[in-house]
Design a protein around this motif. Structure first.
Motif, PDB file in Angstrom:
ATOM      1  N   TRP A  38      27.491  15.019   9.719  1.00 53.27           N
ATOM      2  CA  TRP A  38      28.094  16.308   8.869  1.00 53.27           C
ATOM      3  C   TRP A  38      28.194  17.020  10.036  1.00 53.27           C
ATOM      4  O   TRP A  38      28.625  18.495   9.603  1.00 53.27           O
ATOM      5  CB  TRP A  38      26.292  17.129   7.768  1.00 53.27           C
ATOM      6  N   GLN A  39      27.175  17.449  11.501  1.00 52.66           N
ATOM      7  CA  GLN A  39      26.972  18.514  12.181  1.00 52.66           C
ATOM      8  C   GLN A  39      28.855  18.388  12.655  1.00 52.66           C
ATOM      9  O   GLN A  39      29.508  19.475  13.053  1.00 52.66           O
ATOM     10  CB  GLN A  39      26.727  18.027  12.945  1.00 52.66           C
ATOM     11  N   ARG A  40      29.882  17.259  12.313  1.00 55.08           N
ATOM     12  CA  ARG A  40      30.999  17.673  12.889  1.00 55.08           C
ATOM     13  C   ARG A  40      32.105  19.077  11.993  1.00 55.08           C
ATOM     14  O   ARG A  40      32.738  18.989  12.078  1.00 55.08           O
ATOM     15  CB  ARG A  40      31.984  15.834  12.844  1.00 55.08           C
ATOM     16  N   ALA A  41      31.376  18.895  10.226  1.00 56.97           N
ATOM     17  CA  ALA A  41      32.104  19.498   9.818  1.00 56.97           C
ATOM     18  C   ALA A  41      31.644  21.173  10.417  1.00 56.97           C
ATOM     19  O   ALA A  41      32.798  21.568   9.761  1.00 56.97           O
ATOM     20  CB  ALA A  41      31.566  19.116   8.214  1.00 56.97           C
ATOM     21  N   ILE A  42      31.244  21.357  10.519  1.00 55.25           N
ATOM     22  CA  ILE A  42      30.709  22.675  10.828  1.00 55.25           C
ATOM     23  C   ILE A  42      31.801  23.367  11.558  1.00 55.25           C
ATOM     24  O   ILE A  42      32.566  24.872  11.257  1.00 55.25           O
ATOM     25  CB  ILE A  42      29.777  22.926  11.318  1.00 55.25           C
ATOM     26  N   PRO A  43      32.324  23.031  12.767  1.00 57.75           N
ATOM     27  CA  PRO A  43      34.069  23.706  13.482  1.00 57.75           C
ATOM     28  C   PRO A  43      34.764  23.779  12.909  1.00 57.75           C
ATOM     29  O   PRO A  43      35.391  24.721  12.640  1.00 57.75           O
ATOM     30  CB  PRO A  43      33.384  22.736  15.101  1.00 57.75           C
ATOM     31  N   GLN A  82      24.540  25.456   7.591  1.00 59.06           N
ATOM     32  CA  GLN A  82      23.969  26.561   8.573  1.00 59.06           C
ATOM     33  C   GLN A  82      22.782  26.400   8.424  1.00 59.06           C
ATOM     34  O   GLN A  82      22.003  26.616   9.028  1.00 59.06           O
ATOM     35  CB  GLN A  82      24.387  27.398   8.068  1.00 59.06           C
ATOM     36  N   VAL A  83      22.063  26.408   6.691  1.00 57.69           N
ATOM     37  CA  VAL A  83      20.626  26.574   6.328  1.00 57.69           C
ATOM     38  C   VAL A  83      20.304  25.011   6.907  1.00 57.69           C
ATOM     39  O   VAL A  83      19.342  25.493   7.733  1.00 57.69           O
ATOM     40  CB  VAL A  83      20.587  26.000   4.955  1.00 57.69           C
ATOM     41  N   SER A  92      21.370  30.087  13.240  1.00 53.90           N
ATOM     42  CA  SER A  92      22.087  29.360  12.089  1.00 53.90           C
ATOM     43  C   SER A  92      22.297  30.025  10.515  1.00 53.90           C
ATOM     44  O   SER A  92      22.345  30.251   9.958  1.00 53.90           O
ATOM     45  CB  SER A  92      21.664  28.192  11.763  1.00 53.90           C
ATOM     46  N   PHE A  93      20.336  30.059  10.059  1.00 54.99           N
ATOM     47  CA  PHE A  93      20.174  31.437   8.932  1.00 54.99           C
ATOM     48  C   PHE A  93      20.820  32.497   9.379  1.00 54.99           C
ATOM     49  O   PHE A  93      21.480  32.994   7.846  1.00 54.99           O
ATOM     50  CB  PHE A  93      18.663  31.184   9.085  1.00 54.99           C
TER      51      PHE A  93
END
Ligand SMILES: [Zn+2]
Length: 646
Positions: A507-512, A535-536, A554-555
């Motif tokens: 799931w972290q690959r989704a962020i950028p 981000q939460v 992130s928050f």
């Protein structure tokens, strides 16, 4: 729409409306303005209604035709409900008002009929029978009453119910003239007429629906005539027809043949010379005709005799699948369809369009110019508004309307929709399974589509998403890879890929990926919502790992993305306190609502911050923390040295 396209469109309108305009009799005179009843018949073929119709009786429609003017060559501007109605309400072709498909929103920049009449002193009311014309799609503007109420769980209502509403409205007194628009939806699929029509039309249930609708038209017109003492003005028109298998099309929306584009149209009322008009006219002139009766303008009114090259379009296959854009022109007895190559038909001798005269035909210059200049929408016009809820999508799907997931790839060798009719059924099935979230069943259908149409981005993305949702990671990534090869710059592909990663362990690959989407298109709700959630999650993980700064970042990002829906103000306030960013802490802590399960903790932290910031109301804050203390905060408060002697 791009500026050149706008210019081209205004040229079309000028060409189309040119010459031989005769001022109609009523406008400008002192005669009282009539009340006007506009009835739009959904999905009603020209050959299914009226005195020439075979195998069906439509006495109410025939009675209007007998007292008014019947147009035997009237044409819808597009074979779908919202675009066609938008045209009648604005007087513009879809290229002008920008609505090429259902489930879009008519921009407020275009003045609509009801607004103009309301401003000139008319009372205005509309009674519609399908969710496709619900208020949210933009046609309610200018209507004092816009009755789009449907039973719970239903996406349409039958004409008897709509008629009851309209008649109840007509029973109320009004000193001013009225514009009343009534929309009937019965002949739309499924074809299930009520009795006695079901019995009478067993073999042709579609015609049974038309006959049932005509019976309601009779009640409606009787009430209107009674209200106006027979001095009112009437328009009865269809928004488009129905394929019923002609040219391989079962329903409507994908092709431009007579079955769906040729529609019934009659007008009756002041200044209308009774008779039959055989020259082609566009239903776009409903707009001008109503304005004419209201004394607001007479140009292009159907009471006059102006001739035109009638235009039409069916852009859905282009916007959804990247197939050839389709435009149509009718001039005299000649019809041309442009979709990659030119088709032409002599309607007088070949109403069924069985003999294509081909590209060798000698089209009149004004017809060719109109076709050539008709603007093709940009592929991005395909995307449904992001604010369309899942519930709205389900309701549209229940009527057979399911939008594309993406803007298509525009390709030079794109197929002609008329050559792809064998896929229409599969495309509809796939989209509808998709909306119902029946992904496992959708996959083989999508594979079949892609075997015939490998460059179909919509199908490729749906296949990727279906695999993703079912947890088939490798198959999903393979399909996403194919989608990015088809459309390397597509935001849609990026969005769906981001959503895919967000579902799984990576799931972290989704962020950028989603950050890039949101930066470039901040209106993409699914991307914004998913990124907010991620981000939460990142903030929570950083907090647990003791990374205070990372957690704050992130928050804060989540808060920007989620706005009022942000639920982690307590965490953020505690983090500000922990990282000594005291001035930022009060706002965050004050936003924690009393309903929050850790509200006592928020009060405790807020009291600490208050003391540290030397706020004058610190004693009151401590008192509030003590008053609302729970098992966790009570001992913390007692041990808190900042609160000693206060
Ligand atoms: Zn329709």
């Amino acid at each position: 729409m791009a500026r050149p396209a706008l210019l081209a469109l205004s040229l079309i309108v000028a060409t189309a409306a040119c010459s031989r305009e005769q001022p109609s009799t009523a406008s400008g005179s002192k005669t009282p303005r009539p009340s006007i009843l506009l009835v739009t018949l959904d999905t009603t073929r020209a050959d299914s209604v009226g005195p020439d119709a075979q195998d069906v009786a439509t006495p109410a429609f025939n009675a209007v035709a007998a007292r008014g003017r019947r147009f035997t060559q009237a044409y819808a501007a597009a074979p779908e409900t919202l675009p066609s109605h938008s045209t009648m309400m604005t007087g513009l072709y879809p290229a002008g008002h920008g609505i090429h498909e259902n489930a879009r929103y008519l921009a407020t920049t275009y003045p609509v009929l009801a607004e103009k009449l309301q401003q000139s002193g008319y009372r205005t009311a509309a009674f519609v029978s399908s969710f496709v014309l619900a208020r949210r799609f933009g046609l309610a503007r200018g209507f004092e009453v816009y009755d789009d109420e449907l039973a719970v769980g239903s996406s349409e209502r039958t004409s008897n119910l709509t008629t009851d509403r309209a008649i109840a409205y007509l029973a109320k007194a009004s000193a001013e003239p009225q514009l009343i628009w009534v929309h009937y939806f019965d002949p739309h699929t499924p074809y299930a007429p009520p009795q006695p029509f079901l019995q009478q039309y067993q073999r042709k249930p579609y015609l049974g629906e038309v006959a049932a609708m005509d019976a309601q038209l009779s009640r409606l017109i009787a009430a209107f005539d009674a209200r106006t003492a027979g001095a009112g003005a009437l328009i009865v028109v269809a928004d488009h027809g129905e394929g019923l298998g002609d040219h391989g099309e079962a329903q409507h929306g994908t092709l431009l043949y007579q079955s769906t584009m040729h529609v019934p149209l009659v007008i009756a009322g002041p200044g209308v010379t009774p008779g039959v008009m055989t020259a082609p006219v566009s239903t776009r002139r409903v707009f001008h005709t109503v304005l004419d009766w209201a004394g607001l303008a007479s140009q292009d009114s159907l009471r006059g005799t102006s001739e035109e090259v009638v235009l039409g379009e069916a852009m859905k296959p282009f916007l959804e699948y990247g197939w050839q854009p389709q435009t149509m022109a009718v001039d005299g007895g000649l019809k041309a369809i442009s979709a990659g190559k030119l088709e032409a038909y002599a309607l007088g001798s070949d109403a069924g369009e069985a003999r294509n005269l081909g590209s060798g035909v000698n089209l009149p210059a004004r017809m060719r110019t109109s076709l050539d200049e008709y603007p093709i929408p940009s592929p991005g016009a395909a995307r449904a508004p992001e604010n369309l809820s899942d519930e709205a999508k389900q309701r549209l799907a229940s009527l057979g309307y399911v939008g594309a997931t993406s803007a298509p790839v525009v390709r030079k060798d794109a197929p002609r929709p008329a050559d792809m009719v064998h896929l229409f059924g599969a495309l509809e099935t796939a989209s509808s399974l998709f909306v119902q979230e029946r992904y496992a069943e959708a996959i083989p259908v999508l594979q079949k589509i892609l075997a015939s149409d490998p460059y179909n981005l919509d199908a490729t993305l749906r296949l990727a998403t279906a695999h993703s949702t079912l947890g088939h990671d490798a198959e999903a990534l393979a399909a996403f890879g194919q989608a990015s090869r088809l459309a390397p710059q597509s935001q849609d592909v990026r969005t769906y890929l981001g959503l895919h990663y967000a579902r799984g362990k990576d799931w972290q690959r989704a962020i950028p990926i989603l950050e890039r989407v949101v930066t470039e298109s901040p209106d993409r709700v699914p991307a914004v919502e998913t990124l907010g959630r991620l981000q939460v999650r990142t903030g929570g993980a950083a907090m647990e790992a003791g990374d205070t700064e990372g957690a704050v970042r992130s928050f804060e990002a989540a808060r920007r993305l989620q706005g009022a829906a942000f639920k982690n103000d307590l965490e953020l306030g505690v983090l500000y306190l922990a990282s000594r960013r005291l001035p930022e802490a009060p706002d965050a802590l004050d936003r924690v609502p009393p309903s929050h399960q850790d509200y006592p903790m928020a009060l405790f932290k807020r009291a600490q911050v208050s003391v540290l910031l030397k706020e004058p109301d610190a004693p009151a804050r401590i008192a509030a923390a003590r008053q609302h203390a729970d098992a966790t905060t009570r001992s913390l408060i007692e041990r808190e040295s900042l609160f000693r002697n206060r």
